[in-house]
Design a protein around this motif. Structure first.
Motif, short mmCIF file in Angstrom:
data_model
loop_
_atom_site.label_atom_id
_atom_site.label_comp_id
_atom_site.label_asym_id
_atom_site.label_seq_id
_atom_site.Cartn_x
_atom_site.Cartn_y
_atom_site.Cartn_z
N TYR A 293 -11.14 1.91 -18.00
CA TYR A 293 -10.00 1.56 -18.85
C TYR A 293 -10.37 0.69 -20.04
O TYR A 293 -9.63 0.64 -21.02
CB TYR A 293 -8.90 0.91 -18.01
CG TYR A 293 -8.07 1.94 -17.27
CD1 TYR A 293 -7.21 2.79 -17.96
CD2 TYR A 293 -8.19 2.09 -15.89
CE1 TYR A 293 -6.48 3.76 -17.29
CE2 TYR A 293 -7.47 3.06 -15.22
CZ TYR A 293 -6.61 3.89 -15.93
OH TYR A 293 -5.89 4.86 -15.27
N LEU A 294 -11.52 0.05 -19.99
CA LEU A 294 -11.98 -0.68 -21.17
C LEU A 294 -12.20 0.25 -22.35
O LEU A 294 -12.08 -0.15 -23.51
CB LEU A 294 -13.29 -1.43 -20.87
CG LEU A 294 -13.19 -2.77 -20.16
CD1 LEU A 294 -14.58 -3.36 -19.96
CD2 LEU A 294 -12.31 -3.76 -20.93
N GLN A 295 -12.50 1.51 -22.04
CA GLN A 295 -12.77 2.49 -23.10
C GLN A 295 -11.54 3.32 -23.47
O GLN A 295 -11.62 4.14 -24.39
CB GLN A 295 -13.89 3.45 -22.64
CG GLN A 295 -15.11 2.74 -22.07
CD GLN A 295 -15.71 1.74 -23.03
OE1 GLN A 295 -15.79 2.01 -24.23
NE2 GLN A 295 -16.13 0.59 -22.52
N GLN A 296 -10.43 3.11 -22.80
CA GLN A 296 -9.25 3.97 -22.99
C GLN A 296 -8.14 3.19 -23.70
O GLN A 296 -7.10 2.88 -23.12
CB GLN A 296 -8.76 4.50 -21.65
CG GLN A 296 -9.81 5.22 -20.84
CD GLN A 296 -10.33 6.46 -21.55
OE1 GLN A 296 -9.56 7.23 -22.14
NE2 GLN A 296 -11.64 6.66 -21.52
N GLU A 297 -8.35 2.88 -24.97
CA GLU A 297 -7.41 2.03 -25.68
C GLU A 297 -6.00 2.63 -25.75
O GLU A 297 -5.01 1.93 -25.62
CB GLU A 297 -7.92 1.74 -27.10
CG GLU A 297 -9.18 0.91 -27.11
CD GLU A 297 -9.54 0.44 -28.51
OE1 GLU A 297 -8.67 0.50 -29.38
OE2 GLU A 297 -10.68 0.02 -28.72
N THR A 298 -5.92 3.94 -25.95
CA THR A 298 -4.59 4.55 -26.05
C THR A 298 -3.82 4.43 -24.75
O THR A 298 -2.59 4.30 -24.75
CB THR A 298 -4.71 6.04 -26.43
OG1 THR A 298 -5.54 6.71 -25.47
CG2 THR A 298 -5.33 6.18 -27.81
N VAL A 299 -4.54 4.43 -23.63
CA VAL A 299 -3.89 4.33 -22.32
C VAL A 299 -3.33 2.93 -22.11
O VAL A 299 -2.16 2.75 -21.81
CB VAL A 299 -4.87 4.68 -21.18
CG1 VAL A 299 -4.21 4.44 -19.83
CG2 VAL A 299 -5.32 6.13 -21.31
N TRP A 300 -4.19 1.90 -22.28
CA TRP A 300 -3.69 0.57 -21.98
C TRP A 300 -2.79 0.01 -23.05
O TRP A 300 -1.99 -0.88 -22.82
CB TRP A 300 -4.78 -0.40 -21.57
CG TRP A 300 -6.03 -0.52 -22.40
CD1 TRP A 300 -7.25 -0.01 -22.08
CD2 TRP A 300 -6.21 -1.24 -23.61
NE1 TRP A 300 -8.18 -0.34 -23.05
CE2 TRP A 300 -7.57 -1.11 -23.99
CE3 TRP A 300 -5.37 -1.98 -24.44
CZ2 TRP A 300 -8.10 -1.68 -25.14
CZ3 TRP A 300 -5.90 -2.56 -25.59
CH2 TRP A 300 -7.24 -2.41 -25.93
#
Length: 346
Positions: A293-300
């Motif tokens: 999730y550190l790499q999933q900016e759109t998600v968080w």
């Protein structure tokens, strides 16, 4: 005179001089009109009960990860047992039951999935570390209501933040202790609750046998779950009333037996190879989720739209993962990292 005002007047008349009175609360972070029906501490209790974080406690681990048996404790059942024990003590000492209950119901809102295993993982991964009691305060101050928080009173917030003793002395007062005696009651009730129900769960799971329990603990506290709780609760009430010095007390034999029982649980249950093996699995799950999730900016950004611009992404992901239930963390891990069987059709 409103119903709230009459309740506040009643508190002044019947509660101990050492009790926290709603009328004398230090107030909220953001001032707001008083309720005509409920005192400020009653409102805090109700806000906690109706929060999303409180509902999630039913699917968070106490000791055994995602237990399949119906009778193992969860964070929710632990919280309710702490509230019951704390209210019994508070009523006998003529302390403020509403404040005591609000602190007890909110004290573990910041716990991670997979219990203390999750806390250890986030403590290693997040800059500045992670402590569940600080996260519990963060939940009520900020994370609930899409960034608005629950706006609780100082006394409840203080009790939530300072409820944890860890392996420190059970009754030794310190400068960082709760500001109210009600907060001290919850801190002791937390220990009384978990040493008894975790012992009960460990016996049910076959992790230990009754003959393994130190004999002095059984002899002094009792051989049955209910008997042990009754011994501790009765002892703290009796000893505290006799002392009359605004400090909680336990008799020397009961305090020693409680300390020995806590040490026994840490050695034979919490740090046992069987429990640690499952904790290592939890460590892998949460580490992988954190890194993903550190790499999933759109998600968080979608999940946590309440954050101000510039908030460290590690903080956002930490809040996201800390709020997960055990089963949701397992679901996400399976969805993201476990290959699905190929159904054909090339």
């Amino acid at each position: 005179m409103t119903i709230r005002e009459s309740l506040e007047k009643l508190e002044e008349e019947i509660l101990s001089p050492w009790a926290a009175k709603a009328h004398h609360s230090k107030g909220r972070l953001v001032s707001e009109p008083e309720c005509p029906l409920r005192t400020c501490f009653q409102r805090d209790r109700d806000r906690i009960i109706h929060s999303k974080a409180f509902r999630r406690l039913k699917h968070k681990t106490q000791v055994f990860l995602a237990p399949t048996g119906d009778h193992y404790r969860t964070r929710l059942t632990h919280t309710l047992e702490v509230a019951q024990i704390a209210r019994t003590i508070a009523r006998a000492l003529r302390l403020n039951e509403d404040l005591t209950e609000a602190i007890a119901l909110g004290h573990d809102l910041g716990h991670t999935p997979f219990g203390h295993a999750g806390e250890e993982v986030l403590n290693e991964l997040v800059p500045g570390g992670f402590r569940h009691y600080e996260q519990s305060l963060r939940v009520v101050d900020f994370l609930e209501k899409e960034g608005r928080g629950l706006n609780l009173t100082f006394e409840v917030r203080d009790g939530i933040l300072k409820h944890s003793k860890g392996l420190g002395p059970i009754l030794t007062p310190d400068e960082d202790g709760p500001a109210t005696l009600e907060g001290e009651v919850v801190r002791l009730a937390d220990i009384i609750a978990y040493v008894n129900h975790d012992l009960d769960d460990a016996l049910r799971a076959g992790l230990i046998r009754e003959k393994d329990i130190p004999e002095n603990c059984l002899r002094i506290l009792g051989r049955r779950h209910a008997e042990r709780i009754n011994t501790m609760v009765s002892d703290v009430i009796r000893e505290t009333l006799a002392a009359e010095d605004r400090t909680l007390h336990l008799s020397a034999p009961v305090l020693k037996a409680l300390e020995d029982l806590r040490s026994f649980l840490f050695e034979k249950v919490y740090r046992s190879p069987a429990v640690r093996r499952e904790f290592e699995k939890a460590r892998r799950i949460l580490t992988d989720l954190f890194e993903y999730y550190l790499q999933q900016e759109t998600v968080w950004e979608k999940e946590m739209s309440c954050y101000e611009e510039g908030t460290p992404k590690e903080r956002i992901v930490c809040d996201f993962i800390a709020g997960m239930t055990d089963r949701y963390a397992l679901y996400l891990y399976e969805k993201l990292f476990i290959p699905k069987p190929f159904a054909g059709g090339l």
